[in-house]
Design a protein around this motif. Structure first.
Motif, PDB file in Angstrom:
ATOM      1  N   TRP A 139      19.730  54.478   9.462  1.00 55.19           N
ATOM      2  CA  TRP A 139      20.894  54.874  10.252  1.00 55.19           C
ATOM      3  C   TRP A 139      20.548  55.012  11.723  1.00 55.19           C
ATOM      4  O   TRP A 139      19.433  55.413  12.068  1.00 55.19           O
ATOM      5  N   PRO A 140      21.518  54.765  12.588  1.00 55.06           N
ATOM      6  CA  PRO A 140      21.327  55.073  14.007  1.00 55.06           C
ATOM      7  C   PRO A 140      21.136  56.590  14.198  1.00 55.06           C
ATOM      8  O   PRO A 140      21.519  57.393  13.338  1.00 55.06           O
ATOM      9  N   GLU A 141      20.598  56.970  15.318  1.00 53.46           N
ATOM     10  CA  GLU A 141      20.295  58.377  15.599  1.00 53.46           C
ATOM     11  C   GLU A 141      21.525  59.280  15.467  1.00 53.46           C
ATOM     12  O   GLU A 141      21.435  60.387  14.942  1.00 53.46           O
ATOM     13  N   ARG A 142      22.669  58.831  15.923  1.00 56.01           N
ATOM     14  CA  ARG A 142      23.879  59.660  15.867  1.00 56.01           C
ATOM     15  C   ARG A 142      24.202  60.061  14.425  1.00 56.01           C
ATOM     16  O   ARG A 142      24.492  61.221  14.140  1.00 56.01           O
ATOM     17  N   GLU A 143      24.131  59.115  13.494  1.00 56.63           N
ATOM     18  CA  GLU A 143      24.431  59.390  12.089  1.00 56.63           C
ATOM     19  C   GLU A 143      23.351  60.265  11.457  1.00 56.63           C
ATOM     20  O   GLU A 143      23.644  61.156  10.662  1.00 56.63           O
ATOM     21  N   ARG A 144      22.097  60.006  11.804  1.00 58.61           N
ATOM     22  CA  ARG A 144      21.005  60.849  11.282  1.00 58.61           C
ATOM     23  C   ARG A 144      21.181  62.290  11.737  1.00 58.61           C
ATOM     24  O   ARG A 144      21.025  63.225  10.952  1.00 58.61           O
ATOM     25  N   ALA A 145      21.511  62.472  13.015  1.00 53.99           N
ATOM     26  CA  ALA A 145      21.691  63.825  13.553  1.00 53.99           C
ATOM     27  C   ALA A 145      22.879  64.517  12.893  1.00 53.99           C
ATOM     28  O   ALA A 145      22.799  65.706  12.537  1.00 53.99           O
ATOM     29  N   HIS A 146      23.971  63.802  12.717  1.00 57.09           N
ATOM     30  CA  HIS A 146      25.151  64.389  12.071  1.00 57.09           C
ATOM     31  C   HIS A 146      24.814  64.820  10.647  1.00 57.09           C
ATOM     32  O   HIS A 146      25.143  65.940  10.234  1.00 57.09           O
ATOM     33  N   GLN A 147      24.158  63.963   9.894  1.00 56.10           N
ATOM     34  CA  GLN A 147      23.839  64.271   8.503  1.00 56.10           C
ATOM     35  C   GLN A 147      22.849  65.434   8.417  1.00 56.10           C
ATOM     36  O   GLN A 147      22.978  66.296   7.551  1.00 56.10           O
ATOM     37  N   ALA A 148      21.904  65.509   9.322  1.00 55.40           N
ATOM     38  CA  ALA A 148      20.965  66.636   9.342  1.00 55.40           C
ATOM     39  C   ALA A 148      21.716  67.939   9.616  1.00 55.40           C
ATOM     40  O   ALA A 148      21.425  68.977   9.006  1.00 55.40           O
ATOM     41  N   VAL A 190      24.950  68.535   8.944  1.00 54.37           N
ATOM     42  CA  VAL A 190      25.752  68.831   7.745  1.00 54.37           C
ATOM     43  C   VAL A 190      24.867  69.464   6.669  1.00 54.37           C
ATOM     44  O   VAL A 190      25.262  70.424   6.010  1.00 54.37           O
ATOM     45  N   THR A 191      23.671  68.942   6.522  1.00 52.05           N
ATOM     46  CA  THR A 191      22.736  69.485   5.534  1.00 52.05           C
ATOM     47  C   THR A 191      22.335  70.907   5.904  1.00 52.05           C
ATOM     48  O   THR A 191      22.318  71.797   5.046  1.00 52.05           O
ATOM     49  N   ALA A 192      22.021  71.144   7.176  1.00 55.77           N
ATOM     50  CA  ALA A 192      21.631  72.487   7.621  1.00 55.77           C
ATOM     51  C   ALA A 192      22.768  73.485   7.404  1.00 55.77           C
ATOM     52  O   ALA A 192      22.542  74.606   6.944  1.00 55.77           O
ATOM     53  N   GLN A 193      23.989  73.094   7.709  1.00 58.58           N
ATOM     54  CA  GLN A 193      25.136  73.975   7.498  1.00 58.58           C
ATOM     55  C   GLN A 193      25.331  74.275   6.014  1.00 58.58           C
ATOM     56  O   GLN A 193      25.618  75.404   5.632  1.00 58.58           O
ATOM     57  N   ASP A 194      25.169  73.248   5.197  1.00 58.87           N
ATOM     58  CA  ASP A 194      25.314  73.424   3.751  1.00 58.87           C
ATOM     59  C   ASP A 194      24.266  74.392   3.220  1.00 58.87           C
ATOM     60  O   ASP A 194      24.567  75.278   2.419  1.00 58.87           O
ATOM     61  N   GLU A 195      23.034  74.246   3.659  1.00 52.56           N
ATOM     62  CA  GLU A 195      21.960  75.118   3.199  1.00 52.56           C
ATOM     63  C   GLU A 195      22.162  76.548   3.667  1.00 52.56           C
ATOM     64  O   GLU A 195      21.818  77.496   2.961  1.00 52.56           O
ATOM     65  N   ALA A 196      22.736  76.723   4.858  1.00 54.62           N
ATOM     66  CA  ALA A 196      22.955  78.057   5.397  1.00 54.62           C
ATOM     67  C   ALA A 196      24.020  78.822   4.614  1.00 54.62           C
ATOM     68  O   ALA A 196      24.027  80.050   4.616  1.00 54.62           O
ATOM     69  N   THR A 197      24.901  78.099   3.943  1.00 59.19           N
ATOM     70  CA  THR A 197      25.973  78.754   3.198  1.00 59.19           C
ATOM     71  C   THR A 197      25.638  78.957   1.728  1.00 59.19           C
ATOM     72  O   THR A 197      26.445  79.486   0.989  1.00 59.19           O
ATOM     73  N   ARG A 198      24.471  78.563   1.322  1.00 55.56           N
ATOM     74  CA  ARG A 198      24.075  78.693  -0.088  1.00 55.56           C
ATOM     75  C   ARG A 198      23.334  79.972  -0.320  1.00 55.56           C
ATOM     76  O   ARG A 198      22.660  80.502   0.378  1.00 55.56           O
TER      77      ARG A 198
END
Length: 136
Positions: free
Chosen positions: A117-126, A128-136
């Motif tokens: 993936w281009p950097e923009r998509e990698r950063a977005h997905q990272a 989203v993952t960090a936010q998901d982990e913070a809410t678990r």
């Protein structure tokens, strides 16, 4: 859709592991490319149901939606299959690969996909993952 998590360890639990990208690429070529494309391009007209009523395989490149989902959802889909994760009678041609590959092997596939993936998509997905982990 009712996304949920059902047992694979959270990505933060293995965030310090080094992915085997060559293994991930090889498994992708063996198990995923026949539907999702050798270049992650997906099947044609992937947003419209086919004659069987099921959606074709989406692309895993930046034109698809894979990068919109957190790691835990991507791993769950990869391990159990889309229908099992979505539930509610949803039907999909995407099988689970948890019986054929280990969780670590499937994580390597997902990590290899991310490197494409281009950097923009990698950063977005990272994020989203960090936010998901913070809410678990």
């Amino acid at each position: 859709m009712g996304w949920f998590w059902s047992g694979a360890s959270s990505s933060s639990a293995v965030s310090d592991r080094v992915a085997d990208l060559a293994r991930g690429e090889a498994i992708y070529a063996e198990a995923c490319a026949s539907c999702h494309g050798a270049d992650l391009e997906g099947q044609p007209d992937w947003r419209s149901p086919g004659p069987d009523g099921r959606l074709p395989a989406p692309p895993h490149d930046e034109t698809g939606h894979t990068w919109h989902h957190p790691d835990r959802i991507l791993l769950d889909i990869t391990m159990r299959g889309t229908a099992a994760v979505v539930g509610g009678g949803y039907e999909s041609n995407m099988p689970g690969f948890g019986d054929a590959y280990t969780e670590e092997e499937l994580r390597d596939v997902l990590e290899w996909i991310k490197t494409q993936w281009p950097e923009r998509e990698r950063a977005h997905q990272a994020n989203v993952t960090a936010q998901d982990e913070a809410t678990r």
